[in-house]
Design a protein around this motif. Structure first.
Motif, PDB file in Angstrom:
ATOM      1  N   GLY A   3       0.811  -1.211   0.000  1.00  0.00           N
ATOM      2  CA  GLY A   3       0.000   0.000   0.000  1.00  0.00           C
ATOM      3  C   GLY A   3       0.841   1.256   0.000  1.00  0.00           C
ATOM      4  O   GLY A   3       0.521   2.237  -0.690  1.00  0.00           O
ATOM      5  N   ARG A   4       1.940   1.248   0.758  1.00  0.00           N
ATOM      6  CA  ARG A   4       2.803   2.421   0.795  1.00  0.00           C
ATOM      7  C   ARG A   4       3.516   2.623  -0.552  1.00  0.00           C
ATOM      8  O   ARG A   4       3.709   3.764  -0.986  1.00  0.00           O
ATOM      9  N   LEU A   5       3.907   1.522  -1.200  1.00  0.00           N
ATOM     10  CA  LEU A   5       4.494   1.641  -2.537  1.00  0.00           C
ATOM     11  C   LEU A   5       3.496   2.242  -3.523  1.00  0.00           C
ATOM     12  O   LEU A   5       3.849   3.088  -4.355  1.00  0.00           O
ATOM     13  N   LEU A   6       2.241   1.813  -3.412  1.00  0.00           N
ATOM     14  CA  LEU A   6       1.216   2.370  -4.286  1.00  0.00           C
ATOM     15  C   LEU A   6       0.999   3.844  -4.010  1.00  0.00           C
ATOM     16  O   LEU A   6       0.804   4.648  -4.932  1.00  0.00           O
ATOM     17  N   ASP A   7       1.017   4.219  -2.731  1.00  0.00           N
ATOM     18  CA  ASP A   7       0.858   5.632  -2.375  1.00  0.00           C
ATOM     19  C   ASP A   7       2.014   6.468  -2.938  1.00  0.00           C
ATOM     20  O   ASP A   7       1.814   7.602  -3.377  1.00  0.00           O
ATOM     21  N   ALA A   8       3.232   5.904  -2.882  1.00  0.00           N
ATOM     22  CA  ALA A   8       4.411   6.656  -3.297  1.00  0.00           C
ATOM     23  C   ALA A   8       4.522   6.757  -4.816  1.00  0.00           C
ATOM     24  O   ALA A   8       4.870   7.820  -5.350  1.00  0.00           O
ATOM     25  N   PHE A   9       4.236   5.665  -5.526  1.00  0.00           N
ATOM     26  CA  PHE A   9       4.420   5.647  -6.976  1.00  0.00           C
ATOM     27  C   PHE A   9       3.119   5.750  -7.756  1.00  0.00           C
ATOM     28  O   PHE A   9       3.124   6.174  -8.914  1.00  0.00           O
ATOM     29  N   GLY A  10       2.022   5.319  -7.122  1.00  0.00           N
ATOM     30  CA  GLY A  10       0.755   5.287  -7.831  1.00  0.00           C
ATOM     31  C   GLY A  10       0.613   4.024  -8.652  1.00  0.00           C
ATOM     32  O   GLY A  10       1.616   3.435  -9.074  1.00  0.00           O
ATOM     33  N   PRO A  11      -0.621   3.564  -8.897  1.00  0.00           N
ATOM     34  CA  PRO A  11      -0.824   2.333  -9.666  1.00  0.00           C
ATOM     35  C   PRO A  11      -0.170   2.367 -11.050  1.00  0.00           C
ATOM     36  O   PRO A  11       0.279   1.343 -11.553  1.00  0.00           O
ATOM     37  N   ARG A  12      -0.091   3.555 -11.646  1.00  0.00           N
ATOM     38  CA  ARG A  12       0.463   3.662 -12.986  1.00  0.00           C
ATOM     39  C   ARG A  12       1.954   3.339 -13.013  1.00  0.00           C
ATOM     40  O   ARG A  12       2.481   2.871 -14.017  1.00  0.00           O
ATOM     41  N   TRP A  13       2.656   3.593 -11.904  1.00  0.00           N
ATOM     42  CA  TRP A  13       4.104   3.433 -11.856  1.00  0.00           C
ATOM     43  C   TRP A  13       4.523   2.254 -10.976  1.00  0.00           C
ATOM     44  O   TRP A  13       5.622   2.222 -10.462  1.00  0.00           O
ATOM     45  N   VAL A  14       3.630   1.290 -10.823  1.00  0.00           N
ATOM     46  CA  VAL A  14       3.929   0.163  -9.940  1.00  0.00           C
ATOM     47  C   VAL A  14       5.130  -0.638 -10.461  1.00  0.00           C
ATOM     48  O   VAL A  14       5.926  -1.184  -9.670  1.00  0.00           O
ATOM     49  N   GLN A  15       5.294  -0.703 -11.776  1.00  0.00           N
ATOM     50  CA  GLN A  15       6.441  -1.419 -12.324  1.00  0.00           C
ATOM     51  C   GLN A  15       7.755  -0.718 -11.972  1.00  0.00           C
ATOM     52  O   GLN A  15       8.747  -1.372 -11.657  1.00  0.00           O
ATOM     53  N   VAL A  16       7.750   0.597 -12.025  1.00  0.00           N
ATOM     54  CA  VAL A  16       8.944   1.343 -11.642  1.00  0.00           C
ATOM     55  C   VAL A  16       9.274   1.075 -10.178  1.00  0.00           C
ATOM     56  O   VAL A  16      10.443   0.913  -9.810  1.00  0.00           O
ATOM     57  N   ALA A  17       8.246   1.010  -9.337  1.00  0.00           N
ATOM     58  CA  ALA A  17       8.462   0.712  -7.925  1.00  0.00           C
ATOM     59  C   ALA A  17       9.134  -0.641  -7.747  1.00  0.00           C
ATOM     60  O   ALA A  17      10.061  -0.799  -6.932  1.00  0.00           O
ATOM     61  N   MET A  18       8.698  -1.643  -8.512  1.00  0.00           N
ATOM     62  CA  MET A  18       9.286  -2.974  -8.398  1.00  0.00           C
ATOM     63  C   MET A  18      10.724  -2.987  -8.897  1.00  0.00           C
ATOM     64  O   MET A  18      11.589  -3.645  -8.317  1.00  0.00           O
ATOM     65  N   VAL A  19      11.008  -2.251  -9.987  1.00  0.00           N
ATOM     66  CA  VAL A  19      12.371  -2.219 -10.531  1.00  0.00           C
ATOM     67  C   VAL A  19      13.320  -1.547  -9.553  1.00  0.00           C
ATOM     68  O   VAL A  19      14.421  -2.056  -9.273  1.00  0.00           O
ATOM     69  N   VAL A  20      12.920  -0.397  -9.017  1.00  0.00           N
ATOM     70  CA  VAL A  20      13.780   0.329  -8.068  1.00  0.00           C
ATOM     71  C   VAL A  20      14.047  -0.517  -6.828  1.00  0.00           C
ATOM     72  O   VAL A  20      15.190  -0.672  -6.382  1.00  0.00           O
ATOM     73  N   THR A  21      12.986  -1.107  -6.281  1.00  0.00           N
ATOM     74  CA  THR A  21      13.129  -1.942  -5.080  1.00  0.00           C
ATOM     75  C   THR A  21      14.036  -3.130  -5.357  1.00  0.00           C
ATOM     76  O   THR A  21      14.933  -3.455  -4.567  1.00  0.00           O
ATOM     77  N   SER A  22      13.825  -3.798  -6.483  1.00  0.00           N
ATOM     78  CA  SER A  22      14.584  -5.004  -6.813  1.00  0.00           C
ATOM     79  C   SER A  22      16.054  -4.702  -7.065  1.00  0.00           C
ATOM     80  O   SER A  22      16.929  -5.473  -6.658  1.00  0.00           O
ATOM     81  N   MET A  23      16.338  -3.596  -7.738  1.00  0.00           N
ATOM     82  CA  MET A  23      17.731  -3.262  -8.016  1.00  0.00           C
ATOM     83  C   MET A  23      18.478  -2.877  -6.748  1.00  0.00           C
ATOM     84  O   MET A  23      19.639  -3.263  -6.559  1.00  0.00           O
ATOM     85  N   LEU A  24      17.824  -2.153  -5.855  1.00  0.00           N
ATOM     86  CA  LEU A  24      18.478  -1.767  -4.602  1.00  0.00           C
ATOM     87  C   LEU A  24      18.777  -3.001  -3.751  1.00  0.00           C
ATOM     88  O   LEU A  24      19.867  -3.133  -3.179  1.00  0.00           O
TER      89      LEU A  24
END
Length: 445
Positions: free
Chosen positions: A86-107
């Motif tokens: 939910g916090r990832l969705l709040d921060a990136f929004g549903p439209r950018w959920v893939q970007v959230a996963m890429v950033v999290t995974s790379m870190l």
């Protein structure tokens, strides 16, 4: 011809699993036995070769996958995974959920093995899918691609680190140079691949038992602080041990302790104990409920572990059958660029054997005599071998089966998705390595 045996065995395996619907565990073992007989492994030795392959593979992955699955299920059943999602969705929004996963995974994936990071992050991906209603591959595939890139291209992951030692290359410089290739290449493929039409037509469901299907109200979920702390706890332990190992030399009781708690099984065991307390008695859940979550995760993982173990048996039969030695002898004396040769040998070995580690170690041994007089930076050679080892992940790669089972794909679907993205990553990686070597030569003039 050994490579013909590999090709035929893969085709038979696909036939058994797709047309005859044979269970993956049984099909892999059956094909492994057939290859062992064809390659002349003594009949009396075949059971030992199979058990060694299974034991090596399960020994490397069972504790990591089992403990990681339990941590994920405990977090899911308590609402912690939903809180983070939910916090990832709040921060990136549903439209950018893939970007959230890429950033999290790379870190997370810079220092953590693919399997470990995958197991830690996938419950959050599952929760995001459930909350948003998005396609599982739309959310989960960017995560897997980003983790694959980090694991295959960069130290301190085992393949690149082993090759750096062979070439006497600086691990720090290899990591620094590799980031210029891995980050843009991984991000591009991670965001582009789920948009391809043949992948968008796939709509797999979340495997049963690996994530809670309950949707929690806000007041029922633990706080973000505790949720994030538990999720990042193994990352800090493993990353801390990796950084300490690269920055120090020698031995001491303190360094040994850091290495101990930073090993993946111990870090995940400590995380599980922390999760049991933080999302159990601390918030009023009984130990019976928490134990039920662990048991449910273990049951869901049983077949996945069996299939991964059988993949290890198939891989070991190919190694013991002399496939790697054949490829090493066949490529000896090829007159092409050392960078391309290193990449190509790693690709051939990866296709034939499935093991990225075996591919990079063998390829580095073949190319090592050429390095001294080539003028190529040793760090560049490490990256060439490493990015070649990611190519053509298919049915003889145990990681292929982890990907297939967690994303609930058929064998053909998994080949369409994983085999293609790993191959394109390897090709882009080669281009990046060649460009980087050119840039370093220009700067050194």
């Amino acid at each position: 011809m050994p490579l013909l045996v590999v090709g035929i065995s893969v085709l038979i395996l696909l036939l058994l699993m797709t047309r005859l619907k044979l269970n993956g565990f049984a099909a892999l073992l059956l094909v492994a036995i057939g290859v062992a007989l064809v390659r002349g492994i003594p009949v009396a030795d075949i059971p030992d070769v199979l058990s060694t392959g299974i034991g090596d593979q399960i020994g490397d992955t069972m504790l990591t996958i089992g403990l990681g699955a339990m941590v994920g299920r405990v977090m899911g059943d308590s609402g912690a995974a939903q809180r983070i999602a939910g916090r990832l969705l709040d921060a990136f929004g549903p439209r950018w959920v893939q970007v959230a996963m890429v950033v999290t995974s790379m870190l997370i994936g810079v220092t953590m093995f693919y399997e470990v990071a995958f197991i830690i992050i996938v419950p959050i991906a599952f929760t995001l899918v459930r909350v948003t209603g998005a396609n599982l591959l739309w959310v989960g595939l960017p995560m897997s691609i980003a983790l694959s890139t980090m694991h295959s291209f960069l130290p301190p992951h085992p393949g690149p680190t082993a090759v750096a030692a062979t070439f006497h290359a600086s691990v720090g410089h290899t990591l620094f140079y590799g980031l210029f290739i891995a980050v843009p290449a991984g991000a591009f493929i991670a965001l582009a691949w789920p948009r391809l039409p043949f992948i968008r037509r796939m709509n797999p469901t979340i495997p049963k038992g690996l994530v809670s299907e309950r949707e929690f109200a806000d007041e029922e979920m633990p706080g973000m602080g505790w949720s994030l702390f538990v999720a990042l706890f193994p990352v800090v332990l493993i990353a801390g041990a990796a950084v300490t190992d690269m920055a120090t030399s020698g031995e001491s009781p303190f360094l040994n302790f850091v290495a101990f708690i930073g090993s993946a099984p111990i870090a995940l065991m400590l995380t599980l104990l922390l999760a049991i307390w933080a999302f159990g008695p601390r918030i009023g859940r009984s130990m019976e409920e928490v134990s039920a979550s662990c048991t449910s995760a273990a049951k869901a993982m049983a077949m996945i572990l069996l299939v991964i173990g059988a993949g290890g048996a198939f891989k070991n039969v190919l190694v013991e059958g002399g496939i790697s030695d054949y490829i090493k002898d066949a490529t000896d004396g090829w007159s092409i660029s050392p960078i391309i040769l290193a990449w190509l040998i790693a690709v051939i070995l990866r296709v034939a054997l499935g093991s990225a580690t075996v591919a990079v170690v063998t390829a580095s041994g073949v190319v090592l005599p050429l390095l001294a007089g080539s003028g190529v930076h040793p760090e560049i050679m490490v990256l060439a071998v490493s990015c070649g080892s990611i190519a053509f992940s298919h049915v003889n790669d145990p990681g292929f089966w982890l990907f297939k089972e967690y994303f609930n794909l058929s064998v053909i679907e998994a080949i369409k998705v994983r085999t293609t993205y790993t191959t394109v990553l390897a090709i882009i990686g080669l281009g990046g390595v060649l460009a980087l070597e050119w840039a370093l030569d220009v700067l050194s003039l």
